[in-house]
Design a protein around this motif. Structure first.
Motif, PDB file in Angstrom:
ATOM      1  N   PHE A  46      68.609  17.789  25.486  1.00 11.31           N
ATOM      2  CA  PHE A  46      69.872  17.756  24.735  1.00 11.31           C
ATOM      3  C   PHE A  46      70.989  17.867  25.757  1.00 11.31           C
ATOM      4  O   PHE A  46      71.405  18.966  26.116  1.00 11.31           O
ATOM      5  CB  PHE A  46      69.887  18.943  23.760  1.00 11.31           C
ATOM      6  N   ASP A  47      71.466  16.726  26.267  1.00 15.05           N
ATOM      7  CA  ASP A  47      72.362  16.728  27.424  1.00 15.05           C
ATOM      8  C   ASP A  47      73.752  16.231  27.052  1.00 15.05           C
ATOM      9  O   ASP A  47      73.925  15.133  26.527  1.00 15.05           O
ATOM     10  CB  ASP A  47      71.784  15.854  28.540  1.00 15.05           C
ATOM     11  N   ARG A  48      74.768  17.060  27.379  1.00 16.07           N
ATOM     12  CA  ARG A  48      76.145  16.742  27.031  1.00 16.07           C
ATOM     13  C   ARG A  48      76.862  15.910  28.081  1.00 16.07           C
ATOM     14  O   ARG A  48      77.951  15.377  27.820  1.00 16.07           O
ATOM     15  CB  ARG A  48      76.927  18.038  26.801  1.00 16.07           C
ATOM     16  N   ASP A  49      76.303  15.808  29.283  1.00 18.33           N
ATOM     17  CA  ASP A  49      76.963  15.098  30.379  1.00 18.33           C
ATOM     18  C   ASP A  49      76.288  13.769  30.706  1.00 18.33           C
ATOM     19  O   ASP A  49      76.454  13.243  31.805  1.00 18.33           O
ATOM     20  CB  ASP A  49      76.975  15.976  31.635  1.00 18.33           C
ATOM     21  N   ASP A  85      83.229  19.661  24.143  1.00 15.05           N
ATOM     22  CA  ASP A  85      82.022  18.837  24.245  1.00 15.05           C
ATOM     23  C   ASP A  85      81.801  18.118  22.918  1.00 15.05           C
ATOM     24  O   ASP A  85      81.893  18.722  21.846  1.00 15.05           O
ATOM     25  CB  ASP A  85      80.809  19.709  24.555  1.00 15.05           C
ATOM     26  N   CYS A  86      81.478  16.830  23.001  1.00 18.90           N
ATOM     27  CA  CYS A  86      81.421  16.081  21.734  1.00 18.90           C
ATOM     28  C   CYS A  86      80.258  15.116  21.633  1.00 18.90           C
ATOM     29  O   CYS A  86      79.946  14.648  20.528  1.00 18.90           O
ATOM     30  CB  CYS A  86      82.725  15.324  21.516  1.00 18.90           C
ATOM     31  N   ARG A  87      79.608  14.769  22.721  1.00 14.15           N
ATOM     32  CA  ARG A  87      78.530  13.774  22.625  1.00 14.15           C
ATOM     33  C   ARG A  87      77.322  14.233  23.426  1.00 14.15           C
ATOM     34  O   ARG A  87      77.453  14.871  24.467  1.00 14.15           O
ATOM     35  CB  ARG A  87      79.012  12.402  23.102  1.00 14.15           C
ATOM     36  N   TRP A  88      76.141  13.881  22.926  1.00 11.52           N
ATOM     37  CA  TRP A  88      74.902  14.316  23.551  1.00 11.52           C
ATOM     38  C   TRP A  88      73.859  13.210  23.503  1.00 11.52           C
ATOM     39  O   TRP A  88      73.778  12.438  22.536  1.00 11.52           O
ATOM     40  CB  TRP A  88      74.324  15.537  22.825  1.00 11.52           C
ATOM     41  N   ASP A 103      77.235  22.045  12.727  1.00 12.66           N
ATOM     42  CA  ASP A 103      77.847  21.523  13.948  1.00 12.66           C
ATOM     43  C   ASP A 103      79.070  22.357  14.328  1.00 12.66           C
ATOM     44  O   ASP A 103      79.730  22.955  13.472  1.00 12.66           O
ATOM     45  CB  ASP A 103      78.209  20.053  13.768  1.00 12.66           C
ATOM     46  N   GLN A 199      77.376  12.293  18.210  1.00 17.58           N
ATOM     47  CA  GLN A 199      78.752  12.620  18.586  1.00 17.58           C
ATOM     48  C   GLN A 199      79.421  13.368  17.449  1.00 17.58           C
ATOM     49  O   GLN A 199      79.295  13.010  16.274  1.00 17.58           O
ATOM     50  CB  GLN A 199      79.550  11.358  18.918  1.00 17.58           C
ATOM     51  N   ASN A 200      80.139  14.438  17.810  1.00 17.93           N
ATOM     52  CA  ASN A 200      80.907  15.200  16.832  1.00 17.93           C
ATOM     53  C   ASN A 200      82.326  14.660  16.759  1.00 17.93           C
ATOM     54  O   ASN A 200      82.886  14.226  17.765  1.00 17.93           O
ATOM     55  CB  ASN A 200      80.933  16.683  17.207  1.00 17.93           C
ATOM     56  N   GLY A 223      82.778  24.989  23.339  1.00 18.04           N
ATOM     57  CA  GLY A 223      82.811  23.671  23.948  1.00 18.04           C
ATOM     58  C   GLY A 223      84.058  23.315  24.719  1.00 18.04           C
ATOM     59  O   GLY A 223      84.082  22.295  25.420  1.00 18.04           O
TER      60      GLY A 223
END
Length: 291
Positions: A46-49, A85-88, A103, A199-200, A223
């Motif tokens: 589960f990676d945000r970058d 942070d918004c996408r993974w 979320d 994506q949030n 985030g």
């Protein structure tokens, strides 16, 4: 999404570190683990970058992917580089997944399955609705406890959950996108090795929920970068610059709501003190005296 086939990704990004729960794995090692493990609750990448690590471009026609247009404007996008942070990137073997959660920051989300398939079970969240069966929440909802693994929860509470009012469940297959509305509880489990992008976002319809969360639940806001010390004020500032009518409408609704809450509180206080409304039928006065 381009470049997400297992072989292609392993060859191109095999030495790149990606976060799988609390561990950073070279992608090549994680894919080997994903293919060989027999864990009841496998580790979930589960990676945000991932956009930066994979050097991806985002945007319609020129990028690796772009947010589905059907969800409308993402108001958190007004924060640009200051948004949380918004996408993974989400990768995992069969049986991996996420236990019940909402979320962050009262955002909504979309989840696009690139490979494989995922089972979802979801519940709307209201002030008077209990959490899903087997989930325990503190009074301020800052702490959520689900003491069982996904497999244990499925065996113990799944049947009860499916009979609970408001329950929604289904399977998302490759190429499908699921919408998670703001505040909804959801549990997800991979039915086969799967890759997804999520994506949030904050749509106009749920702006009020997000603003109230940022303002009144500061200890639960997550985030944001460390230099963002007041996310609510920053967001209101950007909204005022680009969408002032939304700020005005929110303030008016919030004011009306709080006036109503104050009125109800005063009525309840009067009732407890015996000073609430009555028809004046005090001792010594009968119904016959009332015209």
């Amino acid at each position: 999404m381009k470049s997400c086939g297992e072989r292609y990704s392993s060859a191109q990004y095999g030495d790149v570190l990606f976060r799988a729960e609390a561990v950073d794995w070279p992608l090549r090692e994680y894919i080997q683990y994903m293919n060989d493990n027999s864990d009841e609750s496998p580790l979930y990448l589960f990676d945000r970058d991932f956009v930066k690590k994979m050097e991806l471009q985002l945007g319609k026609h020129i990028g690796a992917y772009w947010p589905p247009e059907c969800f409308g404007q993402d108001l958190f996008g007004l924060l640009e580089e200051q948004r949380p942070d918004c996408r993974w990137l989400i990768v995992g073997p069969t049986r991996s997944g996420s236990t019940f959660h909402k979320d962050p920051n009262a955002t909504s989300a979309w989840n696009a399955v690139v490979r494989g398939s995922k089972y979802w079970i979801m519940f709307p969240s209201t002030s008077d609705a209990p959490p899903p069966p087997g989930v325990y929440v503190s009074e301020d909802q800052s702490e959520v406890t689900s003491p069982l693994s996904i497999a244990e929860w499925m065996m113990t509470y799944h049947s009860e959950a499916r009979e609970t009012p408001g329950c929604r469940e289904g399977i998302c297959f490759e190429g499908e996108v699921l919408h998670v509305p703001s505040g909804w509880w959801h549990l997800v489990v991979n039915l086969e090795p799967s890759i997804a992008i999520t994506q949030n976002f904050i749509p106009r319809a749920h702006l009020g929920a997000a603003l109230n969360f940022l303002k009144y639940k500061k200890d639960q806001v997550t985030g944001f970068k460390k230099d963002v010390t007041d996310p609510h004020s920053l967001f209101v500032e950007k909204l005022s610059q680009h969408c002032p009518e939304l700020v005005t409408a929110h303030v008016e609704r919030d004011t009306r709501k709080r006036k109503w809450q104050d009125l109800v509180h005063e009525e309840e206080k009067d009732e407890r003190n015996g000073t609430g409304f009555s028809f004046g039928l005090e001792d010594g006065i009968s119904d016959e005296d009332v015209p």
